[in-house]
Design a protein around this motif. Structure first.
Motif, PDB file in Angstrom:
ATOM      1  N   GLY A   4      63.080  89.611 148.483  1.00 23.45           N
ATOM      2  CA  GLY A   4      63.373  88.192 148.597  1.00 23.45           C
ATOM      3  C   GLY A   4      64.277  87.892 149.771  1.00 23.45           C
ATOM      4  N   ALA A   5      64.615  86.630 149.953  1.00 25.05           N
ATOM      5  CA  ALA A   5      65.425  86.229 151.103  1.00 25.05           C
ATOM      6  C   ALA A   5      66.783  86.915 151.093  1.00 25.05           C
ATOM      7  CB  ALA A   5      65.591  84.705 151.116  1.00 25.05           C
ATOM      8  N   VAL A   6      67.495  86.850 149.973  1.00 24.97           N
ATOM      9  CA  VAL A   6      68.798  87.505 149.871  1.00 24.97           C
ATOM     10  C   VAL A   6      68.628  89.015 149.850  1.00 24.97           C
ATOM     11  CG1 VAL A   6      70.861  87.793 148.445  1.00 24.97           C
ATOM     12  CG2 VAL A   6      69.830  85.525 148.688  1.00 24.97           C
ATOM     13  N   GLY A   7      67.664  89.495 149.071  1.00 27.06           N
ATOM     14  CA  GLY A   7      67.459  90.934 148.953  1.00 27.06           C
ATOM     15  C   GLY A   7      67.131  91.612 150.260  1.00 27.06           C
ATOM     16  N   ALA A   8      66.290  90.982 151.084  1.00 25.40           N
ATOM     17  CA  ALA A   8      65.917  91.581 152.360  1.00 25.40           C
ATOM     18  C   ALA A   8      67.119  91.721 153.281  1.00 25.40           C
ATOM     19  CB  ALA A   8      64.828  90.745 153.033  1.00 25.40           C
ATOM     20  N   PHE A   9      67.967  90.691 153.328  1.00 27.19           N
ATOM     21  CA  PHE A   9      69.181  90.791 154.153  1.00 27.19           C
ATOM     22  C   PHE A   9      70.146  91.818 153.576  1.00 27.19           C
ATOM     23  CE2 PHE A   9      68.431  86.251 155.758  1.00 27.19           C
ATOM     24  CZ  PHE A   9      67.954  86.705 156.983  1.00 27.19           C
TER      25      PHE A   9
END
Length: 309
Positions: free
Chosen positions: A155-160
């Motif tokens: 996800g957006a947070v997970g990828a970062f």
């Protein structure tokens, strides 16, 4: 100018394009000509009324948090950016409203945009990257030798979070949907598990930090997967979990507001290629109402949904 706003808490049908005039600048504020915005779950949660006790009932309220654009004017005490600078940032959630032609925001909520990033790419950074920073750098204190598990690693947070943890030398395992598993492996997550099968990653050994970006793990489940001294980090707190966090030094919460002060460092990491935003879908601003409603109903796809002005 036009702004996406609403006059009462509720579903997507409450949103409309309303006329909006940005307020006069205060000493530490800037006015930004918005070039691109990115949609966050926070945007519709605020409109639904999830935080109405905090943001109050004064209407109309604007929609949107994350943006990129160009400084049109700056207050006399602003020192971190100048007129004409290309910037990206977020807004105080109490005064959301980034989905507009121009916005007024305190200068501490933005920083200069890396030149090699497009406005649309830069708009993808603020809330997901600051949340990941708060979790991985501040709470998990990722470093060489750390073993970190990220639930929702695609996800957006997970990828970062994956990118930051790997940059710090940590070993990253994680879970995501079956379709996203090859992409997660390519990003450096090893091993990667299908989060539909929680038994598979519960038996993957102990970790120095668990970061639940998906909100699908119980506190007891997260704590059971930790090494001695490890921490379970959550971004989806309920009142019960907040109390649990106050009683346990091993359960911690991470919010975007905890990482906002690190926007300049996030910009530098993006400049160096450590943080790499991904656009999943880009639409014109004129389609904002439909795009937000679709995202709210579950159509998000891989990467961020961006609206270009």
């Amino acid at each position: 100018m036009k702004r996406v706003q609403y006059d009462r808490f509720g579903g997507p049908e409450q949103m409309y394009f309303g006329n909006y005039v940005p307020p006069p600048l205060e000493r530490t504020q800037v006015r930004v000509k918005v070039k691109a915005v990115a949609i966050n779950p926070l945007d519709w949660k605020l409109r639904q009324g999830a935080m109405k006790l905090i943001i109050g009932r004064t209407f109309p309220k604007g929609v949107g948090s994350d943006y990129a654009g160009t400084i049109e004017a700056a207050g006399e005490d602003v020192t971190n950016v100048n007129f004409g600078d290309d910037v990206f940032g977020t807004m105080d959630f109490k005064n959301a409203g980034a989905f507009a032609g121009s916005i007024v925001v305190d200068c501490r909520y933005l920083t200069r945009k890396p030149a090699q990033l497009s406005f649309s790419e830069a708009a993808c950074l603020p809330i997901p990257a600051t949340t990941a920073w708060a979790a991985i750098i501040d709470k998990a204190q990722a470093r060489s030798g750390s073993r970190i598990f990220i639930n929702g690693c695609s996800g957006a947070v997970g990828a970062f979070a994956v990118q930051l943890a790997l940059a710090r030398g940590a070993t990253v395992s994680g879970s995501c949907g079956k379709a996203a598993m090859p992409k997660a492996r390519a990003a450096g997550v090893d091993p990667v598990f299908n989060y539909a099968d929680s038994s598979s990653y519960r038996s993957a050994g102990k970790f120095d930090a668990i970061f639940d970006t998906a909100g699908t793990m119980s506190v007891s489940e997260g704590l059971s997967m930790l090494n001695r001294g490890g921490v379970f980090i959550d971004i989806n707190p309920t009142p019960g979990r907040v109390v649990r966090g106050m009683l346990s030094g091993r359960y911690k919460m991470a919010f975007a507001t905890m990482g906002t002060e690190h926007l300049p460092e996030i910009a530098q990491f993006a400049h160096e290629g450590v943080l790499r935003p991904t656009i999943g879908l880009e639409k014109p601003f004129s389609e904002a109402l439909t795009a937000i409603a679709n995202a709210e109903s579950g159509f998000r796809g891989p990467g961020r949904i961006v609206l270009a002005l």
